[in-house]
Design a protein around this motif. Structure first.
Motif, PDB file in Angstrom:
ATOM      1  N   HIS A 110       7.646   5.598   0.897  1.00 11.72           N
ATOM      2  CA  HIS A 110       6.678   4.734   1.470  1.00 11.72           C
ATOM      3  C   HIS A 110       6.241   3.458   0.800  1.00 11.72           C
ATOM      4  N   GLU A 153      -0.195  -3.993  10.525  1.00  8.40           N
ATOM      5  CA  GLU A 153      -0.668  -2.477  11.072  1.00  8.40           C
ATOM      6  C   GLU A 153       0.001  -1.490  10.161  1.00  8.40           C
ATOM      7  N   LYS A 154       1.192  -1.668  10.026  1.00 10.03           N
ATOM      8  CA  LYS A 154       2.240  -0.534   9.464  1.00 10.03           C
ATOM      9  C   LYS A 154       1.589  -0.534   7.991  1.00 10.03           C
ATOM     10  N   LYS A 156      -1.205  -0.963   6.877  1.00  9.14           N
ATOM     11  CA  LYS A 156      -2.502  -0.158   6.784  1.00  9.14           C
ATOM     12  C   LYS A 156      -2.414   1.091   7.348  1.00  9.14           C
ATOM     13  N   GLU A 157      -1.134   1.453   7.995  1.00 12.94           N
ATOM     14  CA  GLU A 157      -1.134   2.878   8.260  1.00 12.94           C
ATOM     15  C   GLU A 157      -0.634   3.725   6.931  1.00 12.94           C
ATOM     16  N   LEU A 158       0.486   2.825   6.407  1.00 10.57           N
ATOM     17  CA  LEU A 158       0.929   3.328   5.097  1.00 10.57           C
ATOM     18  C   LEU A 158      -0.057   3.822   3.960  1.00 10.57           C
ATOM     19  N   GLN A 159      -1.047   2.608   3.892  1.00  8.17           N
ATOM     20  CA  GLN A 159      -2.198   2.808   2.961  1.00  8.17           C
ATOM     21  C   GLN A 159      -3.016   4.204   3.210  1.00  8.17           C
ATOM     22  N   LEU A 160      -3.275   4.299   4.624  1.00 12.58           N
ATOM     23  CA  LEU A 160      -4.297   5.465   4.948  1.00 12.58           C
ATOM     24  C   LEU A 160      -3.298   6.828   4.577  1.00 12.58           C
ATOM     25  N   GLU A 161      -1.961   6.555   4.730  1.00 14.33           N
ATOM     26  CA  GLU A 161      -1.067   7.937   4.310  1.00 14.33           C
ATOM     27  C   GLU A 161      -1.153   8.070   2.964  1.00 14.33           C
TER      28      GLU A 161
END
Length: 222
Positions: A110, A153-154, A156-161
């Motif tokens: 990631h 947006e992607k 942000k999703e990677l940071q949340l993961e």
């Protein structure tokens, strides 16, 4: 074996911590993982993981054998109890080690994607500024803005993961410390059982000597 597994868990936890914290060491760790995933590195890692998994299955099988023997006899001996605890501890530690290895691989994947996406965003922004306002149409600008928004947006999703993986790593490290304390307690209990066993043997030998001495007296004086 247990000391080696503790060292492996500690090393994997430290590696995850270096990947999560923004330090100059994280670049070195990412470069090292990139090199490991080239050439024969993946084959070596898969071989080691397969070996650990086979040992894990063997430990679980040993625990099941002890449980079946205890259920057949009706009770479990102190030695079998200590051995079962030792096998369960080793199996748990090997399972955590495989889990952390998988998590390190996913985090590296990631982060590599995130780095590529940031480079694409920078190149898109630089191309937009270098092209000039007269050469780019409104449709191209809108398409670039939509691409940048989707990439953000992607990201942000990677940071949340990544944050979720961080929480899982902390939980795994806490469980590893708890297992270490439990193993120390098992080793102390094992030493105590050995000492009790030695004392019982000494007492039995003393009783046997007394009985043999009394029998010899009876034979001499009928």
């Amino acid at each position: 074996m247990i000391q080696l597994l503790f060292a492996l868990l500690f090393g994997e936890g430290l590696l995850i911590l270096l990947l999560l914290v923004r330090t100059p060491l994280r670049k070195l760790v990412l470069l090292g993982l990139d090199r490991v995933k080239r050439g024969r590195g993946p084959a070596v890692v898969k071989t080691l993981a397969t070996t650990v998994f086979v040992v894990l299955v063997s430990s679980v099988n040993s625990v099941m054998k002890i449980q079946r023997r205890a259920s057949a006899v009706g009770s479990i001996t102190p030695t079998d109890q200590v051995l079962m605890s030792k096998h369960m501890l080793e199996a748990s530690m090997m399972g955590y080690a495989l889990f952390l290895t998988l998590m390190i691989d996913r985090m590296h994947h990631h982060m590599t994607e995130l780095r590529i996406l940031r480079k694409q965003i920078r190149s898109s922004g630089e191309g937009k500024s270098a092209g000039g306002s007269g050469d780019n149409s409104n449709s191209n600008r809108r398409a670039l803005e939509e691409d940048i928004a989707a990439l953000q947006e992607k990201v942000k999703e990677l940071q949340l993961e990544s944050e979720a993986k961080d929480r899982e790593a902390k939980t795994a490290e806490t469980n590893a410390m708890a297992l270490r304390k439990q193993s120390e307690g098992f080793l102390l209990e094992y030493d105590r059982l050995l000492e009790d066993n030695q004392n019982l043997r000494s007492q039995l030998q003393s009783v046997d000597r007394r009985l043999s001495h009394s029998d010899s007296k009876k034979n001499i004086f009928p």
